[in-house]
Design a protein around this motif. Sequence first.
Motif, PDB file in Angstrom:
ATOM      1  N   ILE A 204      34.634  58.597 -35.192  1.00  0.00           N
ATOM      2  CA  ILE A 204      34.989  59.615 -36.176  1.00  0.00           C
ATOM      3  C   ILE A 204      36.471  59.511 -36.523  1.00  0.00           C
ATOM      4  O   ILE A 204      36.871  59.623 -37.688  1.00  0.00           O
ATOM      5  CB  ILE A 204      34.656  61.026 -35.646  1.00  0.00           C
ATOM      6  CG1 ILE A 204      33.148  61.184 -35.449  1.00  0.00           C
ATOM      7  CG2 ILE A 204      35.186  62.105 -36.599  1.00  0.00           C
ATOM      8  CD1 ILE A 204      32.744  62.472 -34.754  1.00  0.00           C
ATOM      9  N   LEU A 205      37.289  59.283 -35.513  1.00  0.00           N
ATOM     10  CA  LEU A 205      38.735  59.165 -35.707  1.00  0.00           C
ATOM     11  C   LEU A 205      39.078  58.008 -36.645  1.00  0.00           C
ATOM     12  O   LEU A 205      39.919  58.137 -37.542  1.00  0.00           O
ATOM     13  CB  LEU A 205      39.420  58.971 -34.351  1.00  0.00           C
ATOM     14  CG  LEU A 205      40.937  58.803 -34.353  1.00  0.00           C
ATOM     15  CD1 LEU A 205      41.619  60.080 -34.824  1.00  0.00           C
ATOM     16  CD2 LEU A 205      41.434  58.424 -32.955  1.00  0.00           C
ATOM     17  N   LYS A 206      38.414  56.871 -36.462  1.00  0.00           N
ATOM     18  CA  LYS A 206      38.682  55.716 -37.323  1.00  0.00           C
ATOM     19  C   LYS A 206      38.291  56.001 -38.774  1.00  0.00           C
ATOM     20  O   LYS A 206      38.957  55.545 -39.706  1.00  0.00           O
ATOM     21  CB  LYS A 206      37.921  54.487 -36.801  1.00  0.00           C
ATOM     22  CG  LYS A 206      38.500  53.899 -35.527  1.00  0.00           C
ATOM     23  CD  LYS A 206      38.004  52.481 -35.295  1.00  0.00           C
ATOM     24  CE  LYS A 206      36.509  52.434 -35.116  1.00  0.00           C
ATOM     25  NZ  LYS A 206      36.032  51.043 -34.843  1.00  0.00           N
ATOM     26  N   LEU A 207      37.227  56.770 -38.949  1.00  0.00           N
ATOM     27  CA  LEU A 207      36.778  57.097 -40.297  1.00  0.00           C
ATOM     28  C   LEU A 207      37.686  58.129 -40.960  1.00  0.00           C
ATOM     29  O   LEU A 207      37.971  58.049 -42.155  1.00  0.00           O
ATOM     30  CB  LEU A 207      35.351  57.639 -40.261  1.00  0.00           C
ATOM     31  CG  LEU A 207      34.239  56.666 -39.854  1.00  0.00           C
ATOM     32  CD1 LEU A 207      32.926  57.428 -39.676  1.00  0.00           C
ATOM     33  CD2 LEU A 207      34.071  55.569 -40.894  1.00  0.00           C
ATOM     34  N   SER A 208      38.125  59.110 -40.187  1.00  0.00           N
ATOM     35  CA  SER A 208      38.885  60.235 -40.756  1.00  0.00           C
ATOM     36  C   SER A 208      40.386  59.993 -40.809  1.00  0.00           C
ATOM     37  O   SER A 208      41.090  60.619 -41.603  1.00  0.00           O
ATOM     38  CB  SER A 208      38.624  61.504 -39.935  1.00  0.00           C
ATOM     39  OG  SER A 208      39.206  61.402 -38.641  1.00  0.00           O
ATOM     40  N   GLU A 209      40.888  59.133 -39.900  1.00  0.00           N
ATOM     41  CA  GLU A 209      42.323  58.853 -39.794  1.00  0.00           C
ATOM     42  C   GLU A 209      43.121  60.122 -39.479  1.00  0.00           C
ATOM     43  O   GLU A 209      44.268  60.266 -39.897  1.00  0.00           O
ATOM     44  CB  GLU A 209      42.847  58.178 -41.067  1.00  0.00           C
ATOM     45  CG  GLU A 209      42.162  56.858 -41.362  1.00  0.00           C
ATOM     46  CD  GLU A 209      42.676  56.188 -42.625  1.00  0.00           C
ATOM     47  OE1 GLU A 209      43.415  56.845 -43.390  1.00  0.00           O
ATOM     48  OE2 GLU A 209      42.346  55.010 -42.849  1.00  0.00           O
ATOM     49  N   GLN A 210      42.505  61.035 -38.742  1.00  0.00           N
ATOM     50  CA  GLN A 210      43.207  62.242 -38.311  1.00  0.00           C
ATOM     51  C   GLN A 210      44.097  61.947 -37.105  1.00  0.00           C
ATOM     52  O   GLN A 210      43.966  60.907 -36.449  1.00  0.00           O
ATOM     53  CB  GLN A 210      42.201  63.329 -37.903  1.00  0.00           C
ATOM     54  CG  GLN A 210      41.385  63.917 -39.023  1.00  0.00           C
ATOM     55  CD  GLN A 210      40.261  64.780 -38.492  1.00  0.00           C
ATOM     56  OE1 GLN A 210      39.141  64.305 -38.296  1.00  0.00           O
ATOM     57  NE2 GLN A 210      40.555  66.047 -38.234  1.00  0.00           N
ATOM     58  N   GLU A 211      44.964  62.877 -36.794  1.00  0.00           N
ATOM     59  CA  GLU A 211      45.687  62.842 -35.527  1.00  0.00           C
ATOM     60  C   GLU A 211      44.747  63.356 -34.452  1.00  0.00           C
ATOM     61  O   GLU A 211      44.046  64.349 -34.651  1.00  0.00           O
ATOM     62  CB  GLU A 211      46.935  63.719 -35.601  1.00  0.00           C
ATOM     63  CG  GLU A 211      47.724  63.760 -34.293  1.00  0.00           C
ATOM     64  CD  GLU A 211      48.908  64.704 -34.355  1.00  0.00           C
ATOM     65  OE1 GLU A 211      49.455  65.026 -33.282  1.00  0.00           O
ATOM     66  OE2 GLU A 211      49.269  65.140 -35.472  1.00  0.00           O
ATOM     67  N   TYR A 212      44.700  62.673 -33.300  1.00  0.00           N
ATOM     68  CA  TYR A 212      43.782  63.061 -32.226  1.00  0.00           C
ATOM     69  C   TYR A 212      44.518  63.842 -31.143  1.00  0.00           C
ATOM     70  O   TYR A 212      45.644  63.503 -30.764  1.00  0.00           O
ATOM     71  CB  TYR A 212      43.123  61.828 -31.611  1.00  0.00           C
ATOM     72  CG  TYR A 212      42.173  62.165 -30.481  1.00  0.00           C
ATOM     73  CD1 TYR A 212      40.929  62.734 -30.752  1.00  0.00           C
ATOM     74  CD2 TYR A 212      42.524  61.942 -29.151  1.00  0.00           C
ATOM     75  CE1 TYR A 212      40.053  63.060 -29.734  1.00  0.00           C
ATOM     76  CE2 TYR A 212      41.656  62.262 -28.126  1.00  0.00           C
ATOM     77  CZ  TYR A 212      40.417  62.822 -28.414  1.00  0.00           C
ATOM     78  OH  TYR A 212      39.557  63.153 -27.396  1.00  0.00           O
ATOM     79  N   VAL A 213      43.846  64.885 -30.638  1.00  0.00           N
ATOM     80  CA  VAL A 213      44.385  65.701 -29.546  1.00  0.00           C
ATOM     81  C   VAL A 213      43.383  65.674 -28.398  1.00  0.00           C
ATOM     82  O   VAL A 213      42.231  66.066 -28.571  1.00  0.00           O
ATOM     83  CB  VAL A 213      44.623  67.157 -29.992  1.00  0.00           C
ATOM     84  CG1 VAL A 213      45.212  67.969 -28.845  1.00  0.00           C
ATOM     85  CG2 VAL A 213      45.532  67.208 -31.210  1.00  0.00           C
ATOM     86  N   ASP A 214      43.804  65.206 -27.237  1.00  0.00           N
ATOM     87  CA  ASP A 214      42.911  65.100 -26.077  1.00  0.00           C
ATOM     88  C   ASP A 214      42.801  66.453 -25.368  1.00  0.00           C
ATOM     89  O   ASP A 214      43.181  66.610 -24.216  1.00  0.00           O
ATOM     90  CB  ASP A 214      43.414  64.021 -25.114  1.00  0.00           C
ATOM     91  CG  ASP A 214      42.382  63.676 -24.047  1.00  0.00           C
ATOM     92  OD1 ASP A 214      41.179  63.889 -24.299  1.00  0.00           O
ATOM     93  OD2 ASP A 214      42.781  63.196 -22.970  1.00  0.00           O
ATOM     94  N   GLN A 215      42.277  67.413 -26.097  1.00  0.00           N
ATOM     95  CA  GLN A 215      42.113  68.782 -25.607  1.00  0.00           C
ATOM     96  C   GLN A 215      40.992  69.425 -26.405  1.00  0.00           C
ATOM     97  O   GLN A 215      40.788  69.101 -27.579  1.00  0.00           O
ATOM     98  CB  GLN A 215      43.417  69.566 -25.792  1.00  0.00           C
ATOM     99  CG  GLN A 215      43.396  70.990 -25.262  1.00  0.00           C
ATOM    100  CD  GLN A 215      44.697  71.724 -25.537  1.00  0.00           C
ATOM    101  OE1 GLN A 215      45.318  71.541 -26.584  1.00  0.00           O
ATOM    102  NE2 GLN A 215      45.125  72.555 -24.610  1.00  0.00           N
TER     103      GLN A 215
END
Length: 239
Positions: A204-215
Amino acid sequence: MFYYLLKYVVLGPLLRLVFRPRIEGLDHIPETGPAIVAGNHLSFSDHFLMPAVLKRRITFLAKAEYFTGPGVRGRLTATFFRSAGQIPVDRSGKDAGQAAIREGLGVLSKGELLGIYPEGTRSHDGRLYKGKVGVAVMALQAQVPVIPCAMIGTFEAQPPGKVIPNIHPVTIRFGKPLDFSRYEGMENEKAILRAITDEIMYAILKLSEQEYVDQYAAVAKAEQAAAAKERKFPRLPLS
């Protein structure tokens, strides 16, 4: 009946006209058979935009609060979600996760598409948060593929708290189906469930290019609310 009336006559054409969503990877959605569509969750409008662009019917697990609101508005909202075939899930209590899994497996057992937001709640700041492992449990128990999905622009179109959406370009991007058959029979292994969920969130992250939060998003929201309360009502020093 009401679902298809909304999709093809009432809501679907209106959403397409207003947002003119750009659709990518629609061919990754199987024409038949059960599958999970796992997406990021940025806006209330996500519930309607994704079904509007899919050729097949998709059922989402919706929070129970949508079905229990007070007054006329609450009853109208509940009627709308029930008529659209969405399933209420009580997210409170220790058995909430198991209830959601049971409902989701029921949808998949009928050979249908199940829509789920692994983050568990809408992102309050547009970032992508850690996924909950329920999606992995369902994928393994039902032995179905998971199609990652990214909603892009819906946060700007309708951020949290905004009732009337802004007119903003929206892209809905579907990724290649993820096959987890290699983990068959391991749905009780916590490390396996975490690994599968993280793989889904990375897709999903690769598709959306959002910033990821490990929380978890719910934890981040609670911390933000507590900080805001502290700023508004600071603790007095003990004398």
